[in-house]
Design a protein around this motif. Structure first.
Motif, PDB file in Angstrom:
ATOM      1  N   GLN A 188       0.664  -1.088  -0.283  1.00  0.00           N
ATOM      2  CA  GLN A 188      -0.110   0.142   0.405  1.00  0.00           C
ATOM      3  C   GLN A 188       0.793   1.073  -0.224  1.00  0.00           C
ATOM      4  O   GLN A 188       1.170   1.762   1.381  1.00  0.00           O
ATOM      5  CB  GLN A 188      -1.139  -0.083   1.318  1.00  0.00           C
ATOM      6  CG  GLN A 188      -1.524  -1.415   0.708  1.00  0.00           C
ATOM      7  CD  GLN A 188      -2.527  -1.337   2.614  1.00  0.00           C
ATOM      8  OE1 GLN A 188      -2.492  -1.032   3.719  1.00  0.00           O
ATOM      9  NE2 GLN A 188      -4.081  -0.791   2.281  1.00  0.00           N
ATOM     10  N   ASN A 194      -5.244   4.313  -0.766  1.00  0.00           N
ATOM     11  CA  ASN A 194      -6.541   3.887  -0.545  1.00  0.00           C
ATOM     12  C   ASN A 194      -6.308   2.817  -1.830  1.00  0.00           C
ATOM     13  O   ASN A 194      -7.033   1.996  -1.897  1.00  0.00           O
ATOM     14  CB  ASN A 194      -7.082   4.690  -1.555  1.00  0.00           C
ATOM     15  CG  ASN A 194      -8.576   5.718  -0.318  1.00  0.00           C
ATOM     16  OD1 ASN A 194      -8.248   5.583   0.721  1.00  0.00           O
ATOM     17  ND2 ASN A 194      -9.022   6.789  -0.924  1.00  0.00           N
ATOM     18  N   THR A 196      -3.707  -0.870  -3.320  1.00  0.00           N
ATOM     19  CA  THR A 196      -3.388  -1.846  -2.645  1.00  0.00           C
ATOM     20  C   THR A 196      -3.235  -2.768  -3.630  1.00  0.00           C
ATOM     21  O   THR A 196      -4.182  -3.384  -4.900  1.00  0.00           O
ATOM     22  CB  THR A 196      -4.062  -2.479  -2.021  1.00  0.00           C
ATOM     23  OG1 THR A 196      -4.593  -1.919  -0.698  1.00  0.00           O
ATOM     24  CG2 THR A 196      -3.958  -3.718  -1.274  1.00  0.00           C
ATOM     25  N   SER A 231      -6.655  -3.903  -6.253  1.00  0.00           N
ATOM     26  CA  SER A 231      -7.720  -2.449  -6.019  1.00  0.00           C
ATOM     27  C   SER A 231      -7.481  -1.593  -5.732  1.00  0.00           C
ATOM     28  O   SER A 231      -6.743  -1.383  -4.932  1.00  0.00           O
ATOM     29  CB  SER A 231      -8.163  -3.855  -4.636  1.00  0.00           C
ATOM     30  OG  SER A 231      -7.641  -3.219  -3.381  1.00  0.00           O
ATOM     31  N   TYR A 232      -8.904  -0.874  -5.411  1.00  0.00           N
ATOM     32  CA  TYR A 232      -8.783   0.726  -4.430  1.00  0.00           C
ATOM     33  C   TYR A 232     -10.400   1.160  -4.289  1.00  0.00           C
ATOM     34  O   TYR A 232     -11.047   0.569  -4.224  1.00  0.00           O
ATOM     35  CB  TYR A 232      -9.425   1.880  -5.900  1.00  0.00           C
ATOM     36  CG  TYR A 232      -8.450   2.994  -5.872  1.00  0.00           C
ATOM     37  CD1 TYR A 232      -7.537   3.534  -5.864  1.00  0.00           C
ATOM     38  CD2 TYR A 232      -9.732   3.718  -5.628  1.00  0.00           C
ATOM     39  CE1 TYR A 232      -7.247   4.782  -5.392  1.00  0.00           C
ATOM     40  CE2 TYR A 232     -10.133   5.134  -5.313  1.00  0.00           C
ATOM     41  CZ  TYR A 232      -8.838   5.766  -5.145  1.00  0.00           C
ATOM     42  OH  TYR A 232      -8.641   7.308  -4.986  1.00  0.00           O
ATOM     43  N   ARG A 233     -10.173   1.247  -2.957  1.00  0.00           N
ATOM     44  CA  ARG A 233     -10.903   1.863  -1.993  1.00  0.00           C
ATOM     45  C   ARG A 233     -11.653   2.671  -2.248  1.00  0.00           C
ATOM     46  O   ARG A 233     -11.050   3.892  -1.734  1.00  0.00           O
ATOM     47  CB  ARG A 233     -10.050   1.505  -0.400  1.00  0.00           C
ATOM     48  CG  ARG A 233     -11.595   1.671   0.649  1.00  0.00           C
ATOM     49  CD  ARG A 233     -11.211   1.076   2.236  1.00  0.00           C
ATOM     50  NE  ARG A 233     -11.214   0.042   1.735  1.00  0.00           N
ATOM     51  CZ  ARG A 233     -10.751  -0.943   3.443  1.00  0.00           C
ATOM     52  NH1 ARG A 233     -10.523  -0.073   3.907  1.00  0.00           N
ATOM     53  NH2 ARG A 233     -11.111  -2.292   3.095  1.00  0.00           N
ATOM     54  N   ASP A 242     -14.283  -1.621  -2.591  1.00  0.00           N
ATOM     55  CA  ASP A 242     -13.382  -2.404  -2.934  1.00  0.00           C
ATOM     56  C   ASP A 242     -13.035  -3.599  -4.168  1.00  0.00           C
ATOM     57  O   ASP A 242     -13.042  -4.274  -4.506  1.00  0.00           O
ATOM     58  CB  ASP A 242     -11.987  -3.381  -1.799  1.00  0.00           C
ATOM     59  CG  ASP A 242     -12.134  -2.703  -0.237  1.00  0.00           C
ATOM     60  OD1 ASP A 242     -11.377  -1.945  -0.167  1.00  0.00           O
ATOM     61  OD2 ASP A 242     -12.005  -3.105   0.887  1.00  0.00           O
ATOM     62  N   MET A 244     -11.295  -4.820  -7.703  1.00  0.00           N
ATOM     63  CA  MET A 244     -10.622  -5.019  -8.427  1.00  0.00           C
ATOM     64  C   MET A 244     -10.270  -5.838  -9.143  1.00  0.00           C
ATOM     65  O   MET A 244     -11.259  -6.091  -9.979  1.00  0.00           O
ATOM     66  CB  MET A 244     -10.456  -6.756  -6.999  1.00  0.00           C
ATOM     67  CG  MET A 244     -10.892  -7.318  -6.793  1.00  0.00           C
ATOM     68  SD  MET A 244     -10.990  -8.382  -5.256  1.00  0.00           S
ATOM     69  CE  MET A 244     -11.833  -7.363  -3.788  1.00  0.00           C
ATOM     70  N   ASN A 277     -15.199  -6.085  -3.200  1.00  0.00           N
ATOM     71  CA  ASN A 277     -15.578  -6.830  -1.835  1.00  0.00           C
ATOM     72  C   ASN A 277     -16.665  -5.700  -1.143  1.00  0.00           C
ATOM     73  O   ASN A 277     -15.686  -4.380  -1.096  1.00  0.00           O
ATOM     74  CB  ASN A 277     -14.071  -6.634  -0.674  1.00  0.00           C
ATOM     75  CG  ASN A 277     -14.202  -7.451   0.199  1.00  0.00           C
ATOM     76  OD1 ASN A 277     -14.601  -8.718  -0.581  1.00  0.00           O
ATOM     77  ND2 ASN A 277     -13.764  -6.725   1.048  1.00  0.00           N
ATOM     78  N   ARG A 287     -17.911 -10.308  -1.093  1.00  0.00           N
ATOM     79  CA  ARG A 287     -17.006 -10.291  -1.825  1.00  0.00           C
ATOM     80  C   ARG A 287     -17.938 -11.508  -2.958  1.00  0.00           C
ATOM     81  O   ARG A 287     -18.237 -12.115  -3.317  1.00  0.00           O
ATOM     82  CB  ARG A 287     -15.649 -10.813  -0.964  1.00  0.00           C
ATOM     83  CG  ARG A 287     -15.376 -11.066  -3.049  1.00  0.00           C
ATOM     84  CD  ARG A 287     -13.366 -11.255  -3.099  1.00  0.00           C
ATOM     85  NE  ARG A 287     -12.704 -10.788  -1.831  1.00  0.00           N
ATOM     86  CZ  ARG A 287     -11.748 -11.135  -1.718  1.00  0.00           C
ATOM     87  NH1 ARG A 287     -10.410 -11.862  -2.263  1.00  0.00           N
ATOM     88  NH2 ARG A 287     -11.190  -9.448  -0.555  1.00  0.00           N
TER      89      ARG A 287
END
Length: 328
Positions: A188, A194, A196, A231-233, A242, A244, A277, A287
């Motif tokens: 990260q 945000n 990952t 992935s991006y939150r 999230d 992905m 997610n 998920r």
């Protein structure tokens, strides 16, 4: 010895496994290896994840060429339960058990369908894990490694309605002990908190299973796979999402019967895995995942996955009061 080999080959052909080997990995097509990967949550963290996985094999390929043949269909329904517990900041243990339903449909030239259905408890995996590096403000990545056995809990000698033992890839279990090596990397970047990046790697070393009253030693091919993605939150009201995108590479060596290489087994696959997610709370998440084939290079002629989808339900709790429980 030659007569015995010919007899075993006749049994294999009569069992109908010639075209059903592409995704027949652990537990006859059950994706138990690719579902390993619960992240570290801190000392005393107890995690559970229940996954329903649907895998349909409709693409018949010869090498890299997709054939115009829809005479055979394979569907695998898997229910997978994974749990993990962290004893300390370094040591943890995880276990995965499975329940499997296998379906094989053959469209005959007479216009009828020959349907074979088999289901039961599948195999299990136990991983002993060690955290090499843990994500901290001054260290924006984590590295976890693990190893353990695949335990043959599932039945490997189910028979069809005629009393004939089903092919190995239609059984809920493999009937053999295997060794699993596993690695997990998460990064990260501090400049993009945000975002990952993660990589999940699994290697499975197989052993033979004695079938047909000890006359056949069937061994699935060794398997290596790596899943790497991003992935991006972001937030939508109170929900933490999230999305992905993951790319999966999988390679399997040829199966063996009595130490002889079995035709139409083994190959290389690349899949794109997309999903999201949905974090309902710090301790609960859902998920959704879908897999699409990008590249396949198979040995001989095999059925291969045309589409795969899964839904997972995640729950966690902390048995330690020393550390706050982090968000997934």
């Amino acid at each position: 010895m030659r007569k015995r080999t010919i007899f075993l080959c006749i049994l294999l052909l009569f069992g109908g496994i010639k075209y059903a080997k592409s995704q027949a990995c652990c537990s006859g097509g059950v994706p138990i290896s690719s579902n390993l990967g619960l992240a570290s949550k801190g000392i005393g963290a107890l995690q559970f994840q229940l996954t329903y996985d649907y895998n349909t094999l409709r693409d018949l390929l010869a090498g890299r060429t997709k054939l115009q043949d829809r005479s055979r269909i394979r569907n695998t329904h898997s229910l997978l339960l994974e749990s993990s517990y962290e004893f300390s900041s370094a040591f943890s243990i995880s276990a995965l058990v499975s329940y499997v339903r296998q379906e094989r449909i053959i469209h005959t030239q007479l216009g009828t369908d020959d349907i074979t259905i088999n289901q039961g408890l599948g195999d299990a995996i136990v991983l002993f894990r060690y955290t090499l590096f843990s994500n901290k403000p001054e260290l924006p990545f984590s590295v976890i490694v693990g190893a353990g056995p695949k335990i043959p809990l599932g039945n490997a000698d189910h028979t069809d309605k005629r009393g004939i033992i089903l092919p190995a890839d239609l059984q809920p279990g493999t009937g053999a002990w295997d060794g699993i090596a596993w690695g997990y990397f998460v990064f990260q970047p501090s400049s993009f908190p945000n975002l990952t990046f993660s990589t999940n790697t699994t290697y499975r070393i197989t052993t033979p299973n004695q079938r047909f009253n000890g006359q056949q030693a069937y061994r699935f091919g060794n398997e290596f796979q790596v899943q790497s993605g991003v992935s991006y939150r972001f937030l939508i009201q109170s929900l933490i999402l999230d999305p992905m995108l993951i790319f999966q590479y999988r390679t399997v060596s040829a199966d063996q019967v009595n130490a002889l290489v079995l035709d139409n087994t083994g190959g290389h696959w690349i899949y794109a895995r997309t999903g999201i997610n949905i974090n309902l709370s710090p301790k609960n998440a859902v998920r959704l995942m879908a897999d699409f084939p990008l590249y396949r290079d198979l040995v001989g002629t095999q059925l291969s996955t045309s589409f795969r989808a899964s839904i997972s339900f995640y729950h966690s709790l902390s048995l330690s009061k020393k550390k706050p429980f982090p968000i997934n």
